[in-house]
Every structure is written in C-alpha cells, then in structure tokens.
Design a protein around this motif. Structure first.
Motif, PDB file in Angstrom:
ATOM      1  N   ALA A 188       5.555 -20.535  -0.701  1.00 49.57           N
ATOM      2  CA  ALA A 188       4.703 -19.476   0.056  1.00 49.57           C
ATOM      3  C   ALA A 188       3.565 -19.197  -0.846  1.00 49.57           C
ATOM      4  O   ALA A 188       3.305 -19.518  -1.954  1.00 49.57           O
ATOM      5  CB  ALA A 188       5.589 -18.232   0.105  1.00 49.57           C
ATOM      6  N   PRO A 189       2.644 -18.311  -0.394  1.00 45.61           N
ATOM      7  CA  PRO A 189       1.314 -18.089  -0.911  1.00 45.61           C
ATOM      8  C   PRO A 189       1.444 -17.369  -2.015  1.00 45.61           C
ATOM      9  O   PRO A 189       0.757 -17.522  -3.095  1.00 45.61           O
ATOM     10  CB  PRO A 189       0.332 -17.256   0.056  1.00 45.61           C
ATOM     11  N   ILE A 190       2.436 -16.454  -2.408  1.00 44.05           N
ATOM     12  CA  ILE A 190       2.950 -16.073  -3.489  1.00 44.05           C
ATOM     13  C   ILE A 190       3.038 -16.855  -4.769  1.00 44.05           C
ATOM     14  O   ILE A 190       2.645 -16.507  -5.889  1.00 44.05           O
ATOM     15  CB  ILE A 190       4.055 -14.842  -3.513  1.00 44.05           C
TER      16      ILE A 190
ATOM     17  N   ILE B   7      -5.505   3.191   0.008  1.00 47.10           N
ATOM     18  CA  ILE B   7      -5.079   2.188  -0.736  1.00 47.10           C
ATOM     19  C   ILE B   7      -3.834   2.595  -1.750  1.00 47.10           C
ATOM     20  O   ILE B   7      -3.932   3.470  -2.339  1.00 47.10           O
ATOM     21  CB  ILE B   7      -6.282   1.412  -1.432  1.00 47.10           C
ATOM     22  N   VAL B   8      -2.927   1.916  -1.718  1.00 49.29           N
ATOM     23  CA  VAL B   8      -1.664   2.505  -2.656  1.00 49.29           C
ATOM     24  C   VAL B   8      -1.466   1.216  -3.499  1.00 49.29           C
ATOM     25  O   VAL B   8      -1.429   0.101  -3.223  1.00 49.29           O
ATOM     26  CB  VAL B   8      -0.403   2.487  -1.719  1.00 49.29           C
ATOM     27  N   PHE B   9      -1.393   1.712  -4.920  1.00 49.72           N
ATOM     28  CA  PHE B   9      -1.327   0.429  -5.747  1.00 49.72           C
ATOM     29  C   PHE B   9       0.451   0.549  -6.167  1.00 49.72           C
ATOM     30  O   PHE B   9       0.886   1.553  -6.635  1.00 49.72           O
ATOM     31  CB  PHE B   9      -1.955   0.865  -7.249  1.00 49.72           C
ATOM     32  N   THR B  10       0.614  -0.575  -6.077  1.00 51.88           N
ATOM     33  CA  THR B  10       2.564  -0.810  -6.214  1.00 51.88           C
ATOM     34  C   THR B  10       2.767  -2.041  -6.064  1.00 51.88           C
ATOM     35  O   THR B  10       2.070  -3.237  -5.806  1.00 51.88           O
ATOM     36  CB  THR B  10       2.956   0.017  -4.852  1.00 51.88           C
ATOM     37  N   GLU B  11       4.024  -2.243  -6.529  1.00 49.97           N
ATOM     38  CA  GLU B  11       4.659  -3.835  -6.641  1.00 49.97           C
ATOM     39  C   GLU B  11       5.096  -3.956  -4.994  1.00 49.97           C
ATOM     40  O   GLU B  11       5.762  -3.087  -4.530  1.00 49.97           O
ATOM     41  CB  GLU B  11       5.709  -3.809  -7.419  1.00 49.97           C
ATOM     42  N   LEU B  12       4.625  -5.043  -4.609  1.00 50.93           N
ATOM     43  CA  LEU B  12       4.845  -5.216  -2.859  1.00 50.93           C
ATOM     44  C   LEU B  12       6.287  -5.755  -2.867  1.00 50.93           C
ATOM     45  O   LEU B  12       6.801  -6.583  -3.570  1.00 50.93           O
ATOM     46  CB  LEU B  12       3.818  -6.399  -2.517  1.00 50.93           C
ATOM     47  N   PRO B  13       7.019  -5.212  -1.974  1.00 49.77           N
ATOM     48  CA  PRO B  13       8.470  -5.488  -1.499  1.00 49.77           C
ATOM     49  C   PRO B  13       8.346  -7.004  -1.048  1.00 49.77           C
ATOM     50  O   PRO B  13       7.477  -7.424  -0.205  1.00 49.77           O
ATOM     51  CB  PRO B  13       9.082  -4.644  -0.512  1.00 49.77           C
ATOM     52  N   LYS B  14       9.140  -8.120  -1.441  1.00 47.33           N
ATOM     53  CA  LYS B  14       9.095  -9.351  -1.036  1.00 47.33           C
ATOM     54  C   LYS B  14      10.522  -9.984  -0.511  1.00 47.33           C
ATOM     55  O   LYS B  14      11.520  -9.388  -1.164  1.00 47.33           O
ATOM     56  CB  LYS B  14       8.349 -10.150  -2.020  1.00 47.33           C
ATOM     57  N   THR B  15      10.446 -11.010   0.381  1.00 47.33           N
ATOM     58  CA  THR B  15      11.775 -11.660   0.482  1.00 47.33           C
ATOM     59  C   THR B  15      11.879 -12.699  -0.580  1.00 47.33           C
ATOM     60  O   THR B  15      10.975 -12.868  -1.368  1.00 47.33           O
ATOM     61  CB  THR B  15      11.468 -12.304   1.628  1.00 47.33           C
ATOM     62  N   ALA B  16      12.987 -13.270  -0.439  1.00 51.51           N
ATOM     63  CA  ALA B  16      13.320 -14.417  -1.376  1.00 51.51           C
ATOM     64  C   ALA B  16      12.481 -15.577  -1.313  1.00 51.51           C
ATOM     65  O   ALA B  16      12.416 -16.421  -2.213  1.00 51.51           O
ATOM     66  CB  ALA B  16      14.789 -14.733  -1.162  1.00 51.51           C
TER      67      ALA B  16
ATOM     68  N   LYS C  87       6.232  -6.599   5.318  1.00 49.86           N
ATOM     69  CA  LYS C  87       5.525  -5.584   5.943  1.00 49.86           C
ATOM     70  C   LYS C  87       6.119  -4.813   6.712  1.00 49.86           C
ATOM     71  O   LYS C  87       5.630  -3.469   6.768  1.00 49.86           O
ATOM     72  CB  LYS C  87       4.362  -6.215   6.922  1.00 49.86           C
ATOM     73  N   TYR C  88       7.421  -4.641   7.008  1.00 43.97           N
ATOM     74  CA  TYR C  88       8.068  -3.641   7.650  1.00 43.97           C
ATOM     75  C   TYR C  88       8.262  -2.449   6.712  1.00 43.97           C
ATOM     76  O   TYR C  88       8.390  -1.461   7.291  1.00 43.97           O
ATOM     77  CB  TYR C  88       9.346  -4.112   8.358  1.00 43.97           C
ATOM     78  N   VAL C  89       8.561  -2.999   5.658  1.00 47.03           N
ATOM     79  CA  VAL C  89       8.787  -1.787   4.615  1.00 47.03           C
ATOM     80  C   VAL C  89       7.441  -0.913   4.453  1.00 47.03           C
ATOM     81  O   VAL C  89       7.566   0.245   4.111  1.00 47.03           O
ATOM     82  CB  VAL C  89       9.377  -2.431   3.134  1.00 47.03           C
ATOM     83  N   LEU C  90       6.148  -1.686   4.204  1.00 51.49           N
ATOM     84  CA  LEU C  90       5.155  -1.068   4.057  1.00 51.49           C
ATOM     85  C   LEU C  90       4.791  -0.329   5.103  1.00 51.49           C
ATOM     86  O   LEU C  90       4.056   1.082   4.900  1.00 51.49           O
ATOM     87  CB  LEU C  90       4.107  -2.105   3.798  1.00 51.49           C
ATOM     88  N   ARG C  91       5.006  -0.689   6.465  1.00 51.18           N
ATOM     89  CA  ARG C  91       4.858   0.102   7.692  1.00 51.18           C
ATOM     90  C   ARG C  91       5.639   1.494   7.728  1.00 51.18           C
ATOM     91  O   ARG C  91       5.100   2.484   8.015  1.00 51.18           O
ATOM     92  CB  ARG C  91       5.115  -0.726   8.876  1.00 51.18           C
ATOM     93  N   GLN C  92       6.765   1.460   7.163  1.00 55.46           N
ATOM     94  CA  GLN C  92       7.625   2.771   7.080  1.00 55.46           C
ATOM     95  C   GLN C  92       7.003   3.686   6.037  1.00 55.46           C
ATOM     96  O   GLN C  92       6.842   5.117   6.212  1.00 55.46           O
ATOM     97  CB  GLN C  92       8.950   2.147   6.505  1.00 55.46           C
TER      98      GLN C  92
END
Length: 544
Positions: A276-278, A514-523, A529-534
């Motif tokens: 993935a791009p990550i 803008i929120v500075f944080t570690e982004l939640p990621k799948t394996a 993004k659904y976590v971020l939308r919440q």
C-alpha cells in the motif's frame, strides 16, 4: 454450417478446468532445485515445497477436510501460509485467510459465518483464537504454526503444522477442481460499515489473475519477490500463485519495517515487491543510516488509497520503479494499472509523478473498466472532470458474497460490479479516483475530493501521512477535517499547515480543522477513515 462447428463435445484431452494449483506441479517439475522460499534461516526448493504441500494436503484429507469445507488460517507471511494456498484447495476445500489484526469479536464472526471446520493458527494469535471460540460458544480443531522467529504464544492445538508435514503422504494424488467455477478462497472485507462480507473466489479467476499480472507488470521469469503484502489480503494479491507460475524466489517477511525491507533487498537481491502507499511512505521516511543503496532498480506495485504524487516522486528518487494499480477484495486485488506511456518520458518528474498516481486502464485479463453516472448508468464523458462510479466486468470478479444474496445482487446491479469508488475518466481513457463515494465531502453544495486535499497536505515537507474526512458543520453541512502524522522532530502547527494549504487550493477546499495524531491503519496499511469520521463527529458534537 454452424452445427458442424458445434458438434464437438468437451473431452479430457482438450478441456481442463483452469486452476492456479497446476502452476506448482509444473514449476516443481521444470525447476525442482531452484530456491522457492526464503524465510530467515529457512530455505526450500520448489521440489521441497511441492512435497510439503502434498504431505499437508494428505493429512488435511485424513482429518476429513474435503470439497466445500472451509479451513480458516490466522498466520503471518511465513512459508506455512504460502504452502497453504496450495495444500488447502488441493483437498477441494476453501481457503479462508483471516486478517491477523482483527479483534476476537470479528474473528469469532468470521469463523462462525464461514462455517469453518478447522483453524490453522500461528501461536502468536492463539489468544485471539481462544477468545473467539469462547464468544462463539464452541471450539474447532486447531493446528498450531510454531514459528521460532515469531513472538511465541501458547499451543492450543493437538498438533503442529510440521506434524502435518512429517506425517503426510509425499505421493498424495495431485488433483485440480472438477469445475473451475468451484470456490477456491473466501476473503472477508474490512467491515468498515457493519459486518464484513465474505467474498468468494473461484479457481478460474485466480488462474487468470496469475496469468494477467506478469503481462501487466512485465514480470520476468525467476524474479526475487519480497512478500510485503499480507497474504491474508486478497490472498496476497494472488502473488502466491503468480510467483509460483514464474518460478520466483519468494522472500517471506514477518514484520515490515523500512530497515527490514532495505536489508532484505541487499541480502537477497530482491527485484520486486508490493504494498500500500504507506509502504512507499515508510521507505521514503526510513532514516538514512537504516537504508542500503539500491544497486539495481526494484519494482513496486502499489495499491490502496491513491498515493500522493510527492510520495511517488520521492520513492523514484531512491531507485524504486513504482506502478500504481487498483482493485478491490471483490476483484481478487488489482485489475486496473497505470500503464506507462512513451509520450510521458519527456515530462518533468513532477508531471510524471502526477500521472503515475492515476489508476489507469484495465489489466489484460480485465474485460472492461468504466466510469458511469450512478443515476443513469451511462458512461461519463472522457473529460477528466465529470465524476461517476467505477464499474468492472471480467473473470476476476468474485462469485458473490457468501450467504448474502441481497448484497450480491446490489453489487452486480446493472450487469457489472459496482465498486463504490468515485472517479473521472481522462481524454486518454485513464481512470483517476477522486474518492470513495462515502468519502466525498459536500460543503455548501460543492463536492470536495478528500484525495485532492490529502495530495496538497503531502506536499508539505513535514507531513508523513494525511487523511481527510468530513467534519459536520452547521453552516456548510460539512467541511474538510485533516488528520496528520508529522515527521519526527517537526514543530509544525495547525495554523501553519492551514496557511500552507491556503497557498495551494481554493478556500472552500481547505481543511477547517487539523488534528495531529497517529493514523489508524489496517494490516494492509490502509488508513481506517471510518475511525476518523467517528472522531470528526465527536469533535462536532463537543463544539455544538
């Protein structure tokens, strides 16, 4: 006359069901002594892999596993998981590889919904399996994968994977499916909205995916492939079967880090990898002291969220040749590629990177890819601006969703598979994703592409990763909200980053928060993004 042409029946001599299982028998016969798999201190030749697969398949059959049964696997990218891509379907059973980052509740759901009869699990995930059994109120037979290079964990099965190998029949009859439409694998979607859906693959689709990938990727015989794509994700994009077809050397890697990737490239002469791009971002941001200089180009397939052009340019500067591909779990992985065109050779690096970030055109085995108006079903004009939904037809589209006929009918409405991705089509026919349809931000009646805003944020030298979602707003309905991971040591502020965006895009598109944080990621490295939308909705509720 036509009747004379139709007078012939299918015979065993001229009609064999297509299956990727056949690749292993051929490669083991033609290249028996070539190294097939490398993992830490382990080495297996293709002849050895073939024998181990038959031994495991024979033991599974002795356990009563047969046609139509589901065998669930929780394992890291180790040789065992690679071998199971052949051993399980060799019995006629269906391979169900489970995301190893899932919590026990979802694993329990998958084991129950898939009608699993046996679980093969790395001991690192024993606790998750035990908790899943407890939630389901029933225990399944378990075979343990005891990896000495893993983090350990409790034995919960009656025997280990190596017990299967040791006690199996090396002459177990090799047979393919009676019908190429038979189920080969069952892969569950990420379940970002509701329960995950079980996507059913057939032998024909996996065979054609494996045949199409080398053509699209210009994959030579005997590549050295670093398996950075989790094999539980779309069966590792089908590369377990593709690399067997090409008699590759497969380098397994349990934990993907920038340093480990560079080390394996140097140690084994890796020529190809995927991610993935990550993964690209991880390579670009690997500290200088942890990198080894590439002595030859390494080719990467990248798929997932559209990679920012800036990341593609930086990856190329390190010596990697990146091709953007696109697909979904429902399409066996990649079915669209950004095929390079000669007329792009003379463009600037920035222009080339921008074009590389497009999703492109169909793979050779993809029947058709189009972008249609969601209301009328009519293809959108090739103008690079009119948005529609990507739809796909071809043999590498799933059979359907397991035990979910309603979702299957909805996905196939209109005579093609509906992706749920919003895109445009450029004058040269290339498709470019603008967003997941659910990720389009509608602000004051204007559609804002979260991908576009993310691309601007990634141009900032201190931004490592960025994701943009809708923030509910009383006045505008929705406004962009950005979640950002900064590079180590950065002192950038919210005001500073918003000021940077102000110079790069229209005012209504700029992030309002803008929120500075570690982004939640799948394996697989996709940002959840659904976590971020919440989280964005929670912010809105706090300020309302």
């Amino acid at each position: 006359m036509q009747k004379h042409f139709e007078a012939f029946g299918k015979r065993t001599a001229n009609h064999v069901p297509l299956s990727p299982l056949s690749f292993l028998e051929r490669t083991a016969a033609v290249f028996p002594a070539r190294t097939a798999v490398i993992y830490e201190d382990r080495r297996h030749t293709w002849a050895e892999v073939f024998e181990r697969v038959r031994r495991v398949a024979s033991r599974l059959a002795r356990k009563g596993i047969g046609p139509g049964d589901t065998v669930s696997i929780l394992a890291a990218n180790t040789p065992e998981l690679f071998e199971l891509h052949f051993a399980v379907p060799l019995t006629g059973a269906v391979l169900n590889t489970i995301n190893t980052r899932l919590e026990a509740e979802t694993v329990a759901y998958i084991l129950d919904h898939s009608d699993a009869r046996l679980v093969i699990a790395d001991t690192a995930f024993s606790n998750v399996v035990k908790d899943a059994f407890e939630l389901n109120g029933k225990t399944l037979p378990v075979v343990d994968i005891a990896d000495p290079h893993g983090p350990g964990g409790d034995r919960i099965g009656d025997e280990t994977y190596e017990d299967l190998v040791a006690g199996g029949d090396p002459d177990f009859a090799w047979r393919g499916p009676e019908d190429e439409w038979h189920a080969l694998a069952l892969n569950y979607t990420s379940g970002t909205s509701g329960r995950p859906k079980g996507v059913v693959y057939h032998h024909r689709g996996a065979y054609l995916m494996s045949m199409g990938t080398p053509l699209a990727w210009d994959l030579p015989r005997h590549p050295v492939y670093l398996y950075t794509v989790p094999m539980f994700h779309c069966n590792g994009w089908g590369h377990a079967w593709t690399m067997t077809l090409m008699a590759a050397t497969i380098v397994c890697i349990r934990q993907v880090t920038g340093k480990t990737v560079f080390d394996r490239i140097a140690e084994h002469g890796v020529t190809h990898l995927g991610g993935a791009p990550i993964v690209l971002s991880m390579l670009v941001n690997t500290p200088e002291e942890d990198r080894t200089r590439l002595t030859a180009p390494v080719r990467i397939l990248t798929a997932g969220a559209p990679p920012p052009a800036s990341v593609l340019a930086a990856t190329k500067a390190l010596g990697f040749e990146v091709m953007q591909v696109y697909g979904l779990t429902e399409t066996y992985g990649h079915v669209v590629q950004c095929l390079w065109r000669e007329e792009w050779d003379e463009l600037s690096p920035e222009e080339q990177a921008e074009l590389q970030s497009w999703q492109g055109v169909g793979f050779p085995m993809t029947e058709s890819v189009d972008v249609i108006d969601r209301e009328t079903g009519v293809p959108v004009p090739w103008d690079g601006s009119t948005q529609g939904e990507i739809v796909i037809r071809g043999n590498t589209v799933m059979k359907g969703y397991y035990k979910n006929p309603e979702a299957t009918e909805e996905a196939f409405s209109g005579g093609h598979f509906r992706s749920g991705d919003a895109a445009v089509r450029h004058p040269n026919g290339y498709v470019q994703i603008r967003d997941r349809l659910k990720d389009v931000i509608i602000s004051g009646g204007e559609n804002i592409s979260s991908v576009e805003v993310e691309g601007v944020l990634h141009r900032h030298p201190d931004v490592m990763l960025a994701a943009v979602v809708a923030l509910p707003d009383e006045k505008w309905g929705e406004v962009p909200c950005a979640f950002v991971e900064l590079k180590e040591g950065s002192q950038e502020t919210e005001d500073g980053l918003i000021a940077f965006c102000k110079q790069q895009m229209a005012g209504f598109k700029r992030p309002k928060k803008i929120v500075f944080t570690e982004l939640p990621k799948t394996a697989t490295g996709k940002i959840q993004k659904y976590v971020l939308r919440q989280e964005a909705r929670a912010f809105a509720n706090q300020t309302s």
